[in-house]
Design a protein around this motif. Structure first.
Motif, mmCIF file in Angstrom:
data_model
loop_
_atom_site.group_PDB
_atom_site.id
_atom_site.type_symbol
_atom_site.label_atom_id
_atom_site.label_comp_id
_atom_site.label_asym_id
_atom_site.label_seq_id
_atom_site.Cartn_x
_atom_site.Cartn_y
_atom_site.Cartn_z
ATOM 1 N N GLU A 227 0.784 -1.229 0.000
ATOM 2 C CA GLU A 227 0.000 0.000 0.000
ATOM 3 C C GLU A 227 0.818 1.282 0.000
ATOM 4 O O GLU A 227 0.313 2.331 -0.393
ATOM 5 C CB GLU A 227 -0.964 0.010 1.199
ATOM 6 N N GLY A 228 2.074 1.253 0.449
ATOM 7 C CA GLY A 228 2.874 2.477 0.488
ATOM 8 C C GLY A 228 2.266 3.525 1.408
ATOM 9 O O GLY A 228 1.481 3.210 2.303
ATOM 10 N N ASP A 229 2.641 4.796 1.191
ATOM 11 C CA ASP A 229 2.105 5.914 1.978
ATOM 12 C C ASP A 229 2.137 5.569 3.462
ATOM 13 O O ASP A 229 1.139 5.697 4.178
ATOM 14 C CB ASP A 229 0.674 6.214 1.519
ATOM 15 N N LEU A 230 3.295 5.126 3.923
ATOM 16 C CA LEU A 230 3.412 4.428 5.201
ATOM 17 C C LEU A 230 2.950 5.251 6.395
ATOM 18 O O LEU A 230 2.079 4.815 7.164
ATOM 19 C CB LEU A 230 4.866 3.966 5.395
ATOM 20 N N ILE A 231 3.545 6.407 6.589
ATOM 21 C CA ILE A 231 3.218 7.187 7.783
ATOM 22 C C ILE A 231 1.752 7.599 7.776
ATOM 23 O O ILE A 231 1.076 7.555 8.814
ATOM 24 C CB ILE A 231 4.159 8.401 7.914
ATOM 25 N N ALA A 232 1.221 7.981 6.615
ATOM 26 C CA ALA A 232 -0.187 8.374 6.547
ATOM 27 C C ALA A 232 -1.104 7.198 6.883
ATOM 28 O O ALA A 232 -2.098 7.362 7.603
ATOM 29 C CB ALA A 232 -0.508 8.912 5.153
ATOM 30 N N ASN A 233 -0.780 6.017 6.390
ATOM 31 C CA ASN A 233 -1.614 4.854 6.701
ATOM 32 C C ASN A 233 -1.481 4.425 8.153
ATOM 33 O O ASN A 233 -2.457 3.978 8.767
ATOM 34 C CB ASN A 233 -1.259 3.691 5.768
ATOM 35 N N ILE A 234 -0.284 4.554 8.724
ATOM 36 C CA ILE A 234 -0.125 4.279 10.150
ATOM 37 C C ILE A 234 -0.976 5.247 10.967
ATOM 38 O O ILE A 234 -1.658 4.856 11.919
ATOM 39 C CB ILE A 234 1.353 4.363 10.568
ATOM 40 N N GLU A 235 -0.951 6.513 10.576
ATOM 41 C CA GLU A 235 -1.730 7.535 11.287
ATOM 42 C C GLU A 235 -3.227 7.223 11.219
ATOM 43 O O GLU A 235 -3.934 7.327 12.230
ATOM 44 C CB GLU A 235 -1.446 8.908 10.694
ATOM 45 N N ARG A 236 -3.708 6.810 10.054
ATOM 46 C CA ARG A 236 -5.133 6.535 9.881
ATOM 47 C C ARG A 236 -5.602 5.358 10.736
ATOM 48 O O ARG A 236 -6.742 5.321 11.199
ATOM 49 C CB ARG A 236 -5.432 6.226 8.409
ATOM 50 N N THR A 237 -4.735 4.390 10.926
ATOM 51 C CA THR A 237 -5.138 3.159 11.622
ATOM 52 C C THR A 237 -4.516 3.040 13.011
ATOM 53 O O THR A 237 -4.588 1.982 13.640
ATOM 54 C CB THR A 237 -4.740 1.932 10.778
ATOM 55 N N TRP A 238 -3.930 4.125 13.498
ATOM 56 C CA TRP A 238 -3.135 4.106 14.723
ATOM 57 C C TRP A 238 -3.876 3.507 15.914
ATOM 58 O O TRP A 238 -3.295 2.739 16.699
ATOM 59 C CB TRP A 238 -2.665 5.519 15.070
ATOM 60 N N SER A 239 -5.146 3.822 16.058
ATOM 61 C CA SER A 239 -5.880 3.390 17.258
ATOM 62 C C SER A 239 -5.998 1.879 17.361
ATOM 63 O O SER A 239 -6.252 1.346 18.450
ATOM 64 C CB SER A 239 -7.281 4.014 17.269
ATOM 65 N N GLU A 240 -5.796 1.164 16.249
ATOM 66 C CA GLU A 240 -5.915 -0.289 16.272
ATOM 67 C C GLU A 240 -4.566 -0.998 16.118
ATOM 68 O O GLU A 240 -4.529 -2.239 16.056
ATOM 69 C CB GLU A 240 -6.866 -0.766 15.166
ATOM 70 N N ILE A 241 -3.480 -0.253 16.065
ATOM 71 C CA ILE A 241 -2.153 -0.866 15.919
ATOM 72 C C ILE A 241 -1.567 -1.155 17.296
ATOM 73 O O ILE A 241 -1.533 -0.292 18.174
ATOM 74 C CB ILE A 241 -1.194 0.042 15.122
ATOM 75 N N ALA A 242 -1.088 -2.377 17.489
ATOM 76 C CA ALA A 242 -0.476 -2.760 18.762
ATOM 77 C C ALA A 242 0.988 -3.131 18.614
ATOM 78 O O ALA A 242 1.689 -3.275 19.627
ATOM 79 C CB ALA A 242 -1.231 -3.926 19.389
ATOM 80 N N TYR A 243 1.481 -3.272 17.371
ATOM 81 C CA TYR A 243 2.840 -3.797 17.200
ATOM 82 C C TYR A 243 3.345 -3.440 15.814
ATOM 83 O O TYR A 243 2.573 -3.335 14.856
ATOM 84 C CB TYR A 243 2.822 -5.323 17.365
ATOM 85 N N PHE A 244 4.676 -3.257 15.734
ATOM 86 C CA PHE A 244 5.327 -2.977 14.458
ATOM 87 C C PHE A 244 6.449 -3.970 14.203
ATOM 88 O O PHE A 244 7.123 -4.421 15.137
ATOM 89 C CB PHE A 244 5.926 -1.564 14.452
ATOM 90 N N GLN A 245 6.625 -4.311 12.936
ATOM 91 C CA GLN A 245 7.800 -5.046 12.482
ATOM 92 C C GLN A 245 8.422 -4.293 11.311
ATOM 93 O O GLN A 245 7.750 -3.522 10.633
ATOM 94 C CB GLN A 245 7.434 -6.475 12.066
ATOM 95 N N VAL A 246 9.718 -4.538 11.109
ATOM 96 C CA VAL A 246 10.425 -3.796 10.073
ATOM 97 C C VAL A 246 11.250 -4.728 9.191
ATOM 98 O O VAL A 246 11.549 -5.865 9.543
ATOM 99 C CB VAL A 246 11.352 -2.719 10.688
ATOM 100 N N GLY A 247 11.617 -4.206 8.053
ATOM 101 C CA GLY A 247 12.467 -4.852 7.072
ATOM 102 C C GLY A 247 12.489 -3.914 5.876
ATOM 103 O O GLY A 247 11.450 -3.359 5.506
ATOM 104 N N ASP A 248 13.650 -3.683 5.299
ATOM 105 C CA ASP A 248 13.722 -2.733 4.200
ATOM 106 C C ASP A 248 13.296 -3.407 2.897
ATOM 107 O O ASP A 248 13.286 -4.636 2.773
ATOM 108 C CB ASP A 248 15.125 -2.138 4.076
ATOM 109 N N ASN A 249 12.949 -2.590 1.928
ATOM 110 C CA ASN A 249 12.466 -3.078 0.636
ATOM 111 C C ASN A 249 13.161 -2.305 -0.494
ATOM 112 O O ASN A 249 13.267 -1.082 -0.404
ATOM 113 C CB ASN A 249 10.949 -2.874 0.543
ATOM 114 N N PRO A 250 13.661 -3.006 -1.513
ATOM 115 C CA PRO A 250 13.598 -4.449 -1.745
ATOM 116 C C PRO A 250 14.638 -5.216 -0.928
ATOM 117 O O PRO A 250 15.569 -4.626 -0.401
ATOM 118 C CB PRO A 250 13.893 -4.566 -3.242
ATOM 119 N N GLY A 251 14.469 -6.510 -0.826
ATOM 120 C CA GLY A 251 15.440 -7.376 -0.190
ATOM 121 C C GLY A 251 15.058 -7.909 1.161
ATOM 122 O O GLY A 251 15.546 -8.939 1.593
#
Length: 306
Positions: A227-251
Motif C-alpha cells: 500500500e505504500g504511503d506508510l506514515i499516513a496509513n499508520i496515522e489513519r489506523t493508529w488506534s488499532e495498531i499494537a505492534y510494528f515489524q520492520v524490514g527494508d524493501n527491496p530485499g
C-alpha cells in the motif's frame, strides 16, 4: 515461504559491507565492544541474528543483544519450543528487564486452515492455538501473538469471508482477553492469495471484533509493498495498531539497505509515544560477524533521529 525458512535464508544472504559506521567492534572471542546504550525505540532481534557473534544458544544471544543496547526480542517460533526452554527465555528476559515481543500463534491461520472459509474444523484449530498461546505466554512472558487469517476462500463473497474471519477472531479474543493477551493480525504481501492484505482492511476487522485482544501488526516491509504511503496509513489506523515489524524493501534486510526512510519512520513512532517492541523480522545483508556488526550499525544509524 514460511517465516522460519525466510529467516534462515535471510541470515545467509550476501550484500552490503560496513560503510560509514561509527560502531566500534572487536571480533576477539566472538564479542563486540559497545557502550550498551539503549536505543530510542525498543528494537527486538530474532534468534539467529547474532549467532556468529554470540553463539548458537538463544540465551547467549539474548544476553549479547542486551549488551549491545537492545531491550526486547521477538520469537516467531516460541510456540514450538519445549516448555522448559520457554521458561528459561522468559526468566532471562525478566532478569534483564527486556520485553518479549510477538510469538506466532500455533496454526493461527494459513492456506490450509483459512478462517475466511467459515469451516468449523478450521475454527477449532485456531481456537486450540489460542488456548495454547495462554500457556506459552505464562512461560515466556509474551503478551502478543501473531495471527494470519489465511487465504481467500474464492467460492464465497468477500463480505461473507470477512464475516467469517470476524466471527472466528471474536471467539479467539474471548479466550485471550481474560489473560491480557493480544492477537495481532498481520496483513502480508507474500502472495495475492492471502485474505488479509492492507492496513485499512485489518482496521475494519479489528473495529468489528471490538476487543483489546484483537489489534493490528503493522509490518512496514509488507505494507510498503502492498500500500505504500506508510506514515499516513499508520496515522489513519493508529488506534488499532499494537505492534510494528520492520524490514527494508527491496530485499527484506536491515534498515538502510533499501528504499524506506526508516529514520523518519522511527522518529514518527517515537513522537507518537510508541513504547512497544519493534520486531526485526528481516534478513541480514552481509555474512558472518561482519554482517551482524553491520546490522547493529544500521540500527544505530536509523535510530539517530533525536
Amino acid at each position: 515461504m514460511k517465516r522460519n525458512e525466510f529467516l534462515q535464508k535471510g541470515l545467509l544472504a550476501t550484500g552490503a559491507l560496513i560503510t560509514g559506521s561509527s560502531l566500534s567492534a572487536s571480533t576477539k572471542a566472538g564479542t563486540m565492544t559497545a557502550d550498551g546504550k539503549p536505543f530510542n525505540l525498543n528494537y527486538g532481534p530474532h534468534d539467529g541474528q547474532f549467532k556468529n557473534l554470540a553463539g548458537n544458544s538463544f540465551l547467549d544471544q539474548i544476553q549479547f543483544m542486551y549488551d549491545q543496547g537492545f531491550r526486547g526480542i521477538e520469537d516467531n517460533g516460541m510456540s514450538g519450543r519445549p516448555p522448559a526452554e520457554q521458561e528459561k527465555i522468559g526468566n532471562l528476559l525478566s532478569k534483564l528487564g527486556m520485553a518479549m515481543g510477538v510469538f506466532v500463534l500455533d496454526k493461527g491461520g494459513n492456506g490450509a486452515n483459512t478462517l475466511a472459509a467459515g469451516k468449523q474444523a478450521h475454527v477449532d484449530i485456531f481456537l486450540k492455538g489460542c488456548q495454547q498461546a495462554v500457556e506459552v505466554s505464562k512461560r515466556c512472558g509474551g503478551k502478543l501473538t501473531t495471527v494470519v487469517p489465511g487465504d481467500f476462500s474464492r467460492n464465497l463473497s468477500i463480505e461473507i469471508q470477512t464475516a467469517n474471519v470476524i466471527e472466528a477472531l471474536r471467539r479467539g479474543a474471548e479466550i485471550l482477553e481474560p489473560h491480557g493477551i493480544t492477537m495481532v493480525l498481520e496483513p502480508l504481501s507474500d502472495t495475492p492469495d492471502l485474505f488479509l492484505r492492507t492496513s485499512n482492511q485489518t482496521y475494519l476487522i479489528c473495529k468489528a471484533v471490538n476487543s483489546p485482544s484483537c489489534k493490528i501488526l503493522y509490518d512496514i516491509y509488507h505494507m510498503q509493498r502492498n500500500e505504500g504511503d506508510l506514515i499516513a496509513n499508520i496515522e489513519r489506523t493508529w488506534s488499532e495498531i499494537a505492534y510494528f515489524q520492520v524490514g527494508d524493501n527491496p530485499g527484506r534486510n536491515e534498515p538502510t539497505t533499501g528504499e524506506i526512510n526508516y529514520k523518519n519512520i522511527f522518529k514518527y513512532l517515537h513522537q507518537k509515544g510508541y513504547k512497544g517492541v519493534v520486531g526485526m523480522e528481516h534478513g541480514i545483508s552481509g555474512k558472518g560477524k561482519t554482517g551482524e556488526e553491520r546490522l547493529i550499525a544500521a540500527y544505530r544509524e536509523a535510530d539517530a533521529f533525536m
